[in-house]
Design a protein around this motif. Structure first.
Motif, mmCIF file in Angstrom:
data_model
loop_
_atom_site.group_PDB
_atom_site.id
_atom_site.type_symbol
_atom_site.label_atom_id
_atom_site.label_comp_id
_atom_site.label_asym_id
_atom_site.label_seq_id
_atom_site.Cartn_x
_atom_site.Cartn_y
_atom_site.Cartn_z
ATOM 1 N N TYR A 307 -98.442 5.235 -31.090
ATOM 2 C CA TYR A 307 -97.998 4.248 -32.047
ATOM 3 C C TYR A 307 -97.724 4.988 -33.423
ATOM 4 C CZ TYR A 307 -97.581 0.540 -28.597
ATOM 5 O OH TYR A 307 -97.197 -0.200 -27.386
ATOM 6 N N ALA A 308 -96.857 4.735 -34.046
ATOM 7 C CA ALA A 308 -96.888 4.920 -35.482
ATOM 8 C C ALA A 308 -97.155 3.901 -36.523
ATOM 9 C CB ALA A 308 -95.484 5.480 -35.923
ATOM 10 N N THR A 309 -97.823 4.152 -37.448
ATOM 11 C CA THR A 309 -98.320 3.107 -38.526
ATOM 12 C C THR A 309 -97.553 2.931 -39.639
ATOM 13 O OG1 THR A 309 -100.443 3.625 -37.383
ATOM 14 C CG2 THR A 309 -100.318 2.482 -39.431
ATOM 15 N N LEU A 310 -96.958 1.801 -40.142
ATOM 16 C CA LEU A 310 -96.535 1.741 -41.470
ATOM 17 C C LEU A 310 -97.092 0.451 -42.210
ATOM 18 C CD1 LEU A 310 -93.906 2.452 -43.184
ATOM 19 C CD2 LEU A 310 -92.735 0.719 -42.163
ATOM 20 N N THR A 311 -97.363 0.785 -43.031
ATOM 21 C CA THR A 311 -97.929 -0.176 -44.214
ATOM 22 C C THR A 311 -96.851 -0.695 -45.179
ATOM 23 O OG1 THR A 311 -100.114 0.573 -43.820
ATOM 24 C CG2 THR A 311 -99.873 -0.763 -45.705
ATOM 25 N N VAL A 312 -96.411 -1.717 -45.160
ATOM 26 C CA VAL A 312 -95.665 -2.238 -46.227
ATOM 27 C C VAL A 312 -96.329 -3.071 -47.201
ATOM 28 C CG1 VAL A 312 -93.318 -3.454 -46.454
ATOM 29 C CG2 VAL A 312 -93.809 -1.951 -44.441
ATOM 30 N N SER A 313 -96.145 -2.828 -48.349
ATOM 31 C CA SER A 313 -96.659 -3.589 -49.598
ATOM 32 C C SER A 313 -95.404 -4.340 -50.207
ATOM 33 C CB SER A 313 -97.361 -2.848 -50.715
ATOM 34 O OG SER A 313 -98.343 -1.844 -50.247
ATOM 35 N N ILE A 314 -95.464 -5.679 -50.021
ATOM 36 C CA ILE A 314 -94.285 -6.452 -50.707
ATOM 37 C C ILE A 314 -94.659 -6.908 -51.959
ATOM 38 C CG2 ILE A 314 -92.734 -8.205 -50.100
ATOM 39 C CD1 ILE A 314 -93.795 -7.739 -47.236
ATOM 40 N N ASP A 315 -93.621 -7.041 -53.129
ATOM 41 C CA ASP A 315 -93.765 -7.678 -54.360
ATOM 42 C C ASP A 315 -92.590 -8.549 -54.580
ATOM 43 O OD1 ASP A 315 -96.494 -7.080 -55.005
ATOM 44 O OD2 ASP A 315 -95.779 -5.083 -55.675
ATOM 45 N N GLN A 316 -92.687 -9.380 -55.337
ATOM 46 C CA GLN A 316 -91.301 -9.900 -55.761
ATOM 47 C C GLN A 316 -90.964 -9.601 -57.148
ATOM 48 O OE1 GLN A 316 -91.818 -14.038 -55.441
ATOM 49 N NE2 GLN A 316 -92.614 -14.117 -57.557
ATOM 50 N N LYS A 317 -89.677 -9.618 -57.432
ATOM 51 C CA LYS A 317 -89.221 -9.162 -58.738
ATOM 52 C C LYS A 317 -89.880 -9.730 -59.950
ATOM 53 C CE LYS A 317 -84.691 -7.527 -57.080
ATOM 54 N NZ LYS A 317 -83.375 -8.093 -57.078
#
Lengths: 382, 172
Positions: A307-317
């Protein structure tokens, strides 16, 4: 105490008893003269008597030549290795920013936070962004440059190759769409056969979230592509590590321990005394502990490679309200370029100084050795 | 080159007798000095100028003698030194007898000195080298030369062959 006068008198008396052979010095001088008679000129005499020991200049030149040859050999031998090859290191890092895609990467390889949005950065000016998305060094740009789901540069060449893929992405979504993005990512991970490993959300005026997704290795590019579609990608960082050697090593050690354990179990059946039984049993327990540890490591490794791991950091404009926009004139760009090139020049000079210092040190060492050697030879000859 | 020949010609007698005192064998001394002079010629470019020239010459001579001495062990083996029989005659019979006796006693005492003490004594009291030049000749520090000369004088004073002479000097 005997006096100096007495010693001088006595020694003089003894010495006077030795008659100086009248022809001795003439014989010596006769031996010396033929060398001049045979020699056609003074230069040849100088050359002949200078053959050994060599002059100091000869020593120095010989030492310098030896040092240069050594350095050349070292460079030639060392040049055979290519540490920068992905296949050699088994580890590849891909870092790409959408801003790089739009405006290119700076000469120093750093990622500039530049907005391509006409609304936020009219005229395509540079935007300084708070620490929400720190720049990362770009290594290669051949992957993900198109924004599509291209595969990482390191692809398992066969079924035995074990690759651990990880990645992180800074995503910027429209105001009020952070939660929606988290939901979409979660859903997408499940569709691809993966799951959400962890998720964190921060509410308030400037909401943000961080989601860690695990998907099968083969689906990692698809997940990246889907994530890109959810908003504006500020940066992407993917890494691939080849752990095949580690994996094979673990398997081999497990196999060997299994054989050892079988042997001990066989011995255990033949043990007759309690002491023997306890001793062998202890060995079996120790080996079993090692087997358990290795199996745990293998399981973790298998999980990481599956399994690959992806960390997504989400901000708004809205989080980049405080950005300072300033237009850069052509002159400013030229100044920046000049400063950048100056820094690169200094770096290059510093990079060159190292080998030069090394060469100087070696030459100094050679000179010292030659000097000592010359003195020793001279002392022995004289 | 003529200067060098003249210098060697002039230096030969004292160098030869110095070698004789160290080796106590005229034949060996002749060979040693010949070898030394050939070396001097060979390395004539390395001959220092000024006052250092004589010290350098004696350094080469002493080295040649020591090589011969250490190789042949001639010093200890020679007890039948006939030098005393070849002493030149002098006009004063009493002085002649006294000098002959002194030479005999000193020769015996010198024979009992170890090599590292004997060579500085010869260079100092026969060849007339100052301590700094002896230091160059035997390749030791001047302080070492000084202490060796002092030790040599002490041993010679305590030597039974020279004790009488030392006492006479004190009495005078």
């Amino acid at each position: 105490m005997i006096t100096d006068e007495l010693l001088e008198r006595g020694l003089g008396e003894i010495a006077d008893g030795y008659d100086v052979p009248p022809q001795a010095i003439d014989d010596i001088l006769d031996q010396l003269r033929p060398a001049d008679a045979v020699a056609p000129d003074d230069t040849d005499v100088e050359t002949s008597h200078r053959r050994w020991p060599p002059s100091r200049h000869t020593w120095l030149l010989s030492s310098a030549a030896a040092v240069v040859v050594l350095i050349l050999v070292a460079f030639i031998v060392g040049g055979g290795h290519n540490d920068g090859s992905p296949s050699a290191g088994g580890k590849v890092t891909n870092t790409v920013s959408d801003r790089e895609n739009a405006a290119g990467v700076g000469a120093d390889g750093s990622v500039k936070m530049m907005s391509s949005s006409p609304g936020s950065a009219p005229g395509g000016g540079t935007v300084s962004v708070p620490a929400a998305a720190p720049p990362r060094p770009a290594v290669t740009r051949d992957q993900f440059a198109s924004g599509g789901g291209s595969t990482p540069s390191v692809v398992p060449s066969d079924s035995l190759t074990k690759i651990v893929q990880t990645g992180s992405m800074d995503l910027q979504v429209d105001k009020g769409k952070v939660d929606g993005a988290v939901v979409a990512l979660t859903k997408q991970a499940r569709v691809l056969g993966g799951f959400v490993a962890s998720s964190q959300s921060v509410g308030g005026d400037e909401p943000s979230a961080s989601v860690t997704l695990r998907v099968p290795n083969s689906s990692f590019p698809d997940l990246l592509a889907q994530a890109r579609g959810l908003g504006k990608v500020l940066s992407v960082d993917t890494k691939s590590a080849d752990v095949t050697a580690q994996y094979v090593d673990l398997q081999a050690r497990l196999h060997a321990l299994g054989l050892t354990k079988s042997t001990y179990l066989n011995i255990l059946t033949k043990a007759s005394t309690i002491g023997e039984i306890l001793s062998v049993q202890q060995r079996v327990n120790d080996i079993q502990t090692q087997i358990d540890q290795l199996q745990g490591q293998l399981k973790v490794l298998t999980d990481q490679t599956s399994y690959a791991t992806l960390t997504v950091s989400i901000d708004q404009k809205a989080s980049i309200k405080s950005v300072v926009v300033h237009h850069q004139s052509g002159l400013g760009k030229a100044v920046n370029r000049s400063v950048s090139r100056f820094v690169h020049g200094v770096e290059a000079i510093i990079g060159v100084i190292g080998p030069i210092v090394l060469v100087l040190l070696l030459v100094a060492l050679g000179w010292l050795l030659a000097k000592v050697g010359y003195r020793i030879v001279r002392r022995q000859m004289v | 080159m003529d200067d060098l020949e003249a210098w060697l010609d002039e230096a030969y007698p004292r160098a030869y007798r110095t070698a004789c005192l160290v080796l106590r064998s005229p034949a060996d001394a002749e060979d040693a000095v010949q070898e030394a002079f050939l070396r001097v010629w060979r390395f004539r470019d390395a001959i220092p100028g000024g006052d250092g020239r004589r010290a350098w010459l004696y350094r080469v001579v002493v080295n040649a003698c020591l090589s011969r001495l250490r190789g042949d062990k001639v010093w200890r083996a020679r007890t039948d030194d006939d030098v005393l029989q070849r002493l030149p005659s002098q006009s004063d019979p009493q002085r002649e007898a006294e000098d002959a006796a002194l030479a005999a006693c000193l020769g015996d005492a010198l024979a009992r000195l170890p090599e590292h003490l004997r060579v500085p004594v010869v260079l100092r009291y026969y060849s007339g080298l100052p301590e700094k030049d002896i230091a160059v000749a035997i390749q030791r520090r001047p302080g070492t030369v000084k202490s060796r000369l002092s030790e040599a004088r002490r041993r010679l004073s305590e030597d039974p062959a020279l004790a009488e002479w030392a006492g006479l000097e004190v009495a005078r």
